[in-house]
Design an enzyme around this catalytic site. Structure first.
Site: not given
Length: 598
Positions: A460, A590, A588
């Site tokens: 990001c 994750e 993102h």
């Protein structure tokens, strides 16, 4: 980890031994024997009943397991709730999860990471409490924004109904209107299909059990309407359909396990009209038998219903810890659910824990962040790194580097220490964030990774700053910056998205799962994902300026992934054969990493 949250070391303070070791025969209580038999009584459709019994599903409709906490916040209700859900899933039941946050915010999107930890973003763009990340990681499911209930959402809904005249002139009150709205919300969400895995196109499955975590502590003023709503829901659906777990603290003082905080927590819960069916006692060391009996006497529970949730070396051992104390059997017996023989089956978790215990080779990843005071701010990042490390048989070590310490104005000793940390790391990761504090330090970290050939991942804001650094260093764009930090820059390589809202902050970013199209199957990202597109979650207001892309690509910074319109830059890779790995992503990744599926 962060204000109002317990440190991970509070969970991970044990010796690393297998939590199921030393399980005694007397734990095999009558509750387990009863749970192994089908529920009795009631006129049921035999075909439907037999189908549910064969699948191990409850025969009496939706079942609820409520997890609340006493004494203090941050005891690990989220991990406890997730671990109980793992056991229920291991019994063959489909599980849904709901998190109740009593704060007045509509969602977690405008909260500071220092105060509340990370904001976890869901497929539908919901900005939620980080515990929903725990639920998704533990159960490998995908939830929706409605799985996170807040006081703000409930009051907003009730006030909107009142303004429309839906209450027919009634005096709108906390009881019954707010409590009814809470109960209706829970019942609605609990029965919605739950998506498995991370595929946004999955149609989902109907849940058999819904695990509800009530945030905060029992006795808090803001929690009272939710406690009352849950009490009313239990009355409505019947006591046999709701199981109440209380997480309480048993502190160790002068080498003695003290039970008084736990006793007072139970007393407070009873004053609200509830009695716990199970006490999960958070303690440093395993709960002593005499202490277990003492707590049980004051709580009017058998010793088997007093569960020792002591420190273990990894949070992923908590499901094993609960299994070793027959938690699934106790829940099944109390809710009159048929438990098939040999359940719960959580062999995959047992294998994971054995693997964690035997990891020897280490890998060090430096995270260059600005919210390092509490690592809950980067919880999903650290968990995803751990998932990846375990999958390649490495023991993860994280070095936290304060981005501000890398900047020119920092103290020399701090700057030298931070630079040494970058030198020692096997890879560098620059995560997301907001605001200009520490951004120049992150830019210097991006440059260090590029020039020193250190494996690099920018997420990001980290991706945007890698672009800023490249524009300054390789394209002659002196003073290049993001409009977020310098609205008057001559080289705005990162700009505010045209559709963004500059007045309203909450819920106005580009949020949720979006598809990224990869330009080439030869790029690093395509090889990692094994496909020509990527579906990942986003949370940002700014984007790379498409006008500067041709100049950046001419110098070797390739934008290999774009949105479906081909206008929004999503993935950047450095085209340098001498560099081992340099990737930036606007999304993102994750947020979709799972314990069993990194």
């Amino acid at each position: 980890e962060g204000q109002g949250r317990v440190s991970r070391s509070f969970w991970a303070g044990g010796t690393g031994s297998h939590p199921a070791a030393g399980r005694s025969a007397d734990r095999m209580s009558a509750s387990k024997r009863n749970a192994s038999s089908p529920p009795q009584g009631g006129a049921l459709d035999m075909g439907s009943a037999m189908k549910r019994l064969r699948s191990g599903s409850p025969a009496n409709g939706m079942k609820y397991v409520v997890v609340c906490g006493g004494t203090a916040s941050g005891l690990g209700k989220g991990i406890t709730a997730s671990s109980i859900a793992v056991l229920l899933k291991g019994c063959g039941w489909q599980v849904n999860m709901i998190k109740i946050d009593p704060y007045l915010n509509v969602d977690a999107g405008t909260m500071s990471p220092f105060e509340h930890g990370e904001t976890f973003v869901l497929d539908d763009g919901g900005e939620t409490d980080l515990d929903l990340g725990n639920y998704e990681r533990f159960l490998n499911i995908s939830l929706s924004r409605d799985n996170n209930i807040t006081t703000g959402k409930i009051y907003q809904q009730v006030i909107q109904r009142e303004r429309k005249g839906e209450y027919l002139g009634k005096t709108v009150q906390v009881v019954p209107h707010i409590t009814t709205a809470i109960g209706d919300w829970i019942e609605d969400v609990a029965t919605r299909p739950v998506k498995s895995g991370t595929n946004p196109d999955d149609e989902g499955h109907e849940a058999d059990v819904c695990v509800i975590e009530l945030g905060g502590t029992v006795g808090d003023i803001e929690s009272m309407p939710f406690i009352e709503a849950l009490r009313q829901l239990q009355y409505k659906i019947g006591r046999d359909n709701m199981f109440l777990v209380m997480v309480c603290l048993v502190p160790l003082i002068s080498e003695e396990q003290k039970t008084k905080p736990c006793q007072h927590s139970v007393k407070e819960l009873r004053s609200a009209g509830f009695s716990p069916d199970l006490l999960c006692c958070r303690c440093e060391k395993e709960l002593l038998p005499d202490v277990r009996k003492k707590i049980g006497m004051f709580a009017q529970l058998s010793p088997e219903q007093i569960i020792s949730v002591h420190n273990v070396s990894e949070i992923y051992k908590v499901p094993l810890l609960l299994k070793s104390q027959d938690v699934a059997e106790i829940v099944a017996n109390r809710l009159k659910m048929y438990l098939p023989k040999g359940m719960p089956d959580i062999r995959d978790w047992e294998q994971l824990c054995r693997k964690l215990d035997n990891l020897e080779k280490k890998i060090n990843i430096a995270i260059i962040g600005k919210y390092n005071m509490g690592t809950d701010a980067y919880l999903s990042v650290t968990k995803a790194l751990q998932h990846g490390a375990v999958s390649v048989n490495r023991k993860l070590e994280i070095t936290w580097v304060n981005a501000s310490s890398l900047e020119d104005g920092a103290d020399k000793a701090d700057r030298d220490e931070a630079t040494a940390q970058l030198d020692a790391a096997d890879g560098l990761l620059v995560p997301g964030g907001f605001g200009d504090r520490g951004t120049e330090g992150k830019i210097l970290a991006c440059r260090y990774a590029r020039e020193m050939k250190k494996p690099f991942l920018g997420i990001c804001l980290g991706m945007q700053l890698a672009v800023v650094e490249f524009a300054r260093s390789q394209c002659g764009m002196a003073g290049a910056n993001s409009e977020e930090f310098d609205k008057g820059t001559k080289h705005p390589v990162v700009i505010f998205m045209p559709e963004g809202d500059k007045e309203v902050m909450g819920g106005t970013m580009r949020l949720g799962t979006r598809r990224t199209i990869l330009k080439s199957k030869d790029c690093v990202t395509a090889k990692l994902y094994g496909d020509d597109f990527v579906d990942e979650r986003h949370r940002h207001r700014y984007e790379v300026n498409p006008k500067v892309v041709p100049e950046l690509e001419a110098k070797g910074l390739q934008f290999v992934g774009m949105d479906e319109t081909g206008q929004r830059m999503e993935i950047v890779e450095l085209q340098d054969e001498s560099h081992p790995y340099f990737v930036g992503a606007q999304f993102h990744p994750e947020l979709k990493s799972r314990v069993m599926c990194p």
